[in-house]
Design a protein around this motif. Sequence first.
Motif, short mmCIF file in Angstrom:
data_model
loop_
_atom_site.label_atom_id
_atom_site.label_comp_id
_atom_site.label_asym_id
_atom_site.label_seq_id
_atom_site.Cartn_x
_atom_site.Cartn_y
_atom_site.Cartn_z
N ASN A 153 2.42 1.54 -3.50
CA ASN A 153 1.42 1.95 -4.50
C ASN A 153 1.09 3.43 -4.40
O ASN A 153 0.76 4.06 -5.39
CB ASN A 153 0.10 1.17 -4.31
CG ASN A 153 0.14 -0.22 -4.89
OD1 ASN A 153 1.14 -0.62 -5.46
ND2 ASN A 153 -0.94 -0.97 -4.73
N ASP A 154 1.09 3.96 -3.19
CA ASP A 154 0.70 5.34 -2.99
C ASP A 154 1.51 5.94 -1.85
O ASP A 154 1.12 5.85 -0.68
CB ASP A 154 -0.81 5.40 -2.68
CG ASP A 154 -1.31 6.83 -2.56
OD1 ASP A 154 -0.48 7.73 -2.32
OD2 ASP A 154 -2.52 7.04 -2.72
N LEU A 198 -11.48 -1.19 2.70
CA LEU A 198 -10.03 -1.09 2.46
C LEU A 198 -9.68 -1.53 1.04
O LEU A 198 -8.81 -0.95 0.40
CB LEU A 198 -9.24 -1.93 3.48
CG LEU A 198 -9.41 -1.50 4.94
CD1 LEU A 198 -8.40 -2.22 5.81
CD2 LEU A 198 -9.30 0.00 5.11
N ASN A 241 -6.72 4.51 -4.41
CA ASN A 241 -5.34 4.99 -4.27
C ASN A 241 -4.51 4.71 -5.52
O ASN A 241 -3.60 5.46 -5.84
CB ASN A 241 -4.64 4.32 -3.08
CG ASN A 241 -5.00 4.94 -1.74
OD1 ASN A 241 -5.78 5.89 -1.70
ND2 ASN A 241 -4.45 4.41 -0.67
N ASP A 242 -4.79 3.58 -6.15
CA ASP A 242 -3.96 3.17 -7.28
C ASP A 242 -4.84 2.42 -8.28
O ASP A 242 -5.00 1.20 -8.19
CB ASP A 242 -2.81 2.28 -6.80
CG ASP A 242 -1.87 1.92 -7.93
OD1 ASP A 242 -2.28 1.97 -9.11
OD2 ASP A 242 -0.72 1.57 -7.64
N ASP A 246 -2.82 -0.78 -9.91
CA ASP A 246 -2.48 -1.97 -9.14
C ASP A 246 -3.38 -2.19 -7.92
O ASP A 246 -3.19 -3.15 -7.17
CB ASP A 246 -1.02 -1.89 -8.66
CG ASP A 246 -0.04 -2.02 -9.82
OD1 ASP A 246 -0.37 -2.75 -10.78
OD2 ASP A 246 1.03 -1.39 -9.77
N ASP A 281 -0.81 8.39 0.50
CA ASP A 281 -1.87 7.87 1.38
C ASP A 281 -1.69 6.41 1.77
O ASP A 281 -2.52 5.85 2.47
CB ASP A 281 -3.23 8.02 0.68
CG ASP A 281 -3.65 9.48 0.55
OD1 ASP A 281 -3.31 10.26 1.46
OD2 ASP A 281 -4.31 9.82 -0.45
N GLY A 282 -0.59 5.81 1.31
CA GLY A 282 -0.42 4.39 1.54
C GLY A 282 -0.21 4.02 3.00
O GLY A 282 -0.68 2.97 3.45
N LEU A 295 -4.15 -5.44 -4.95
CA LEU A 295 -4.00 -5.30 -3.50
C LEU A 295 -5.33 -5.58 -2.79
O LEU A 295 -5.36 -6.24 -1.75
CB LEU A 295 -3.46 -3.90 -3.15
CG LEU A 295 -3.31 -3.58 -1.66
CD1 LEU A 295 -2.44 -4.61 -0.95
CD2 LEU A 295 -2.71 -2.18 -1.46
N GLU A 316 -10.53 1.31 -1.09
CA GLU A 316 -9.53 2.38 -0.91
C GLU A 316 -8.26 2.08 -1.70
O GLU A 316 -7.68 2.97 -2.32
CB GLU A 316 -9.21 2.54 0.58
CG GLU A 316 -8.18 3.62 0.85
CD GLU A 316 -8.02 3.93 2.33
OE1 GLU A 316 -8.96 3.70 3.11
OE2 GLU A 316 -6.95 4.41 2.71
N ALA A 354 0.85 -1.21 0.00
CA ALA A 354 0.00 0.00 0.00
C ALA A 354 0.88 1.25 0.00
O ALA A 354 0.58 2.22 -0.69
CB ALA A 354 -0.93 -0.01 1.21
N SER A 389 -1.51 5.33 5.61
CA SER A 389 -2.82 5.29 6.26
C SER A 389 -3.52 3.96 5.96
O SER A 389 -4.07 3.31 6.86
CB SER A 389 -3.65 6.48 5.77
OG SER A 389 -4.98 6.33 6.15
N LEU A 390 -3.48 3.54 4.69
CA LEU A 390 -4.11 2.26 4.33
C LEU A 390 -3.39 1.09 5.01
O LEU A 390 -4.03 0.16 5.50
CB LEU A 390 -4.12 2.09 2.80
CG LEU A 390 -4.70 0.77 2.26
CD1 LEU A 390 -6.12 0.52 2.78
CD2 LEU A 390 -4.70 0.75 0.73
#
Lengths: 328, 328
Positions: free
Chosen positions: A185-186, B178, B185-186, B189, A189-190, B193, B181, A182, A192-193
């Motif tokens: 990928n970001d 999630l 976020n992406d 990909d 904000d990753g 996830l 999300e 996560a 937080s995820l």
Amino acid sequence: MTSIKRCTIRPYRCEVIERTLDIGRLVLENGESLEAVKQHATIYGDQVTADKIVLVTHALSGNSRAADWWAPLIGPGRLFDPQHDCVICINTLGSCYGSSGPDDVRPFPTITVGDMVNAQARALHRLGINYIDIVIGGSLGGMQALQWALAYPRRVGTAIVIGAYDHFSAQGIALNALGREAIRNDPRDGLSLARKIAMLSYKSDELLEERHSNRIDRNGGSKYDVEGYLDYQGAQFASRMSAQSYVCLTKAMDAFDVRGYPIERTDPRLIFVGISSDWLFRPERVYEASLRMQARGFDARYVELTSRDGHDAFLSNGALIAGELLAI
Amino acid sequence: MTSIKRCTIRPYRCEVIERTLDIGRLVLENGESLEAVKQHATIYGDQVTADKIVLVTHALSGNSRAADWWAPLIGPGRLFDPQHDCVICINTLGSCYGSSGPDDVRPFPTITVGDMVNAQARALHRLGINYIDIVIGGSLGGMQALQWALAYPRRVGTAIVIGAYDHFSAQGIALNALGREAIRNDPRDGLSLARKIAMLSYKSDELLEERHSNRIDRNGGSKYDVEGYLDYQGAQFASRMSAQSYVCLTKAMDAFDVRGYPIERTDPRLIFVGISSDWLFRPERVYEASLRMQARGFDARYVELTSRDGHDAFLSNGALIAGELLAI
């Protein structure tokens, strides 16, 4: 350089000392070395006059201010009372709350739980402490407590390992990997995820159902209450934790496995505490680890905490943990 | 437009018919409507001469070719034998395997499990089928089976609800959120996830530990075996599933709650199947749902499948499920 900041925090009469210790060069388990390593410690109580020295080892997102996040265990009249005991917690190597980590050393090497404990041992030596009566921690902190007993058997009286065992599970490794994915990928904000994914593994179905069920968010809007809760937790976490530290510490957890650790001495007493509703570190596995340690010659016992709080019970049910430990 | 494609698939002697049915305009539970709705059905066996009509309702990532993904239940000499029974599975509304979904209708509205079942009922009517002896499904398919019994009580003999109950849990809602999300976020990909997050909730700690433990990836490299497994699963899923359908169907799961559904008639027999190691749809909750349905006047019984495969047992332990159902 050693800086000392003294402060008195209510309700503790004792002094609380914050110290950042420079422990110099640290050779890591993988053969690499880190220069000018810092270890940030918080010390509750007087180490000279204390009845016992207690080292608290913190978990993935923790810091050295153990009395803040483990208040039911540390304080006047509590299991560890700074009026009689000296309670020390050191921000773990690789973290971001005062000790050396990937935010101030670049590139930061891959470290292990063994490296964390070696750094702590050096920091305690700087403080003049070469024997700890009790080392106690939950989750990644529990891994460190067990590592302490194995790596420094002459220097530990009792190691208390809560919600952790002698290795890490495939499921736990997978969850950590998804959190790191996560973040990859970001980058914005990753984290937080990643926190939200992890948090679901820290809670139990029962707890979440009782708190949130399928109600709409208490703050309004179209999302569910449990989403609102996780969004808040994720944002809070992202504002206080370093993504690089998160990656570093989760990799150390993944690699932890002391099932084949060479045993020199079996002096420390080991207490394993399993949590009945823990899905991340299942109590069955904690129990099995206590049996393996018995088989290797340790005085190891197992205690089970009955809680519906899941893995998080090691933090949220501190008073229950204190009660169980007092009863031993 | 109705297209029919006939094919004979070994080991089935029976014909397998693929049909795409146009069911026209569908008014949704939220008052909106969808025009020219398509429902893609796979039909095993002869509906005219069949001893019984069996409707299989599929889960989040399924399609209408039920004999492919539920082979232990469907085939010669099996629980549902197309030589005697007519087994029908319809790709659910909102999915991406032949029925109307967000990839071909834009913007696609928010749909419910009730809408899915209403669309299926219309499709069956087109086929001339107004009574189904058995409706059976797991997970989201189990929600649909229960919805069938409540919405069409005169048209269902027995509804078999596997690894599902009469609502969705806070934990399940959180996991779905999630996943969505990760997709937000992406967009590239994120679906992979999302699948990996979900997959961990479908498995059990025990299963993952036995299969992967903390071994390094069997295909080499520096990752763990469980990471390699999830990477493969995520990539496979992303290549065959639509991210938009994933978002659409998970939202329908989140909103499913028939605890207050107005009961007109209680003709259908209900069989709830819980899975002992299911962490996503805990067996306790499946059992409680069976009691609630009993209290509302249904002949509802509960069966527990002993498996360490977690939620996924509804797919991976098909032979066990068939055995349990035969024993009733």
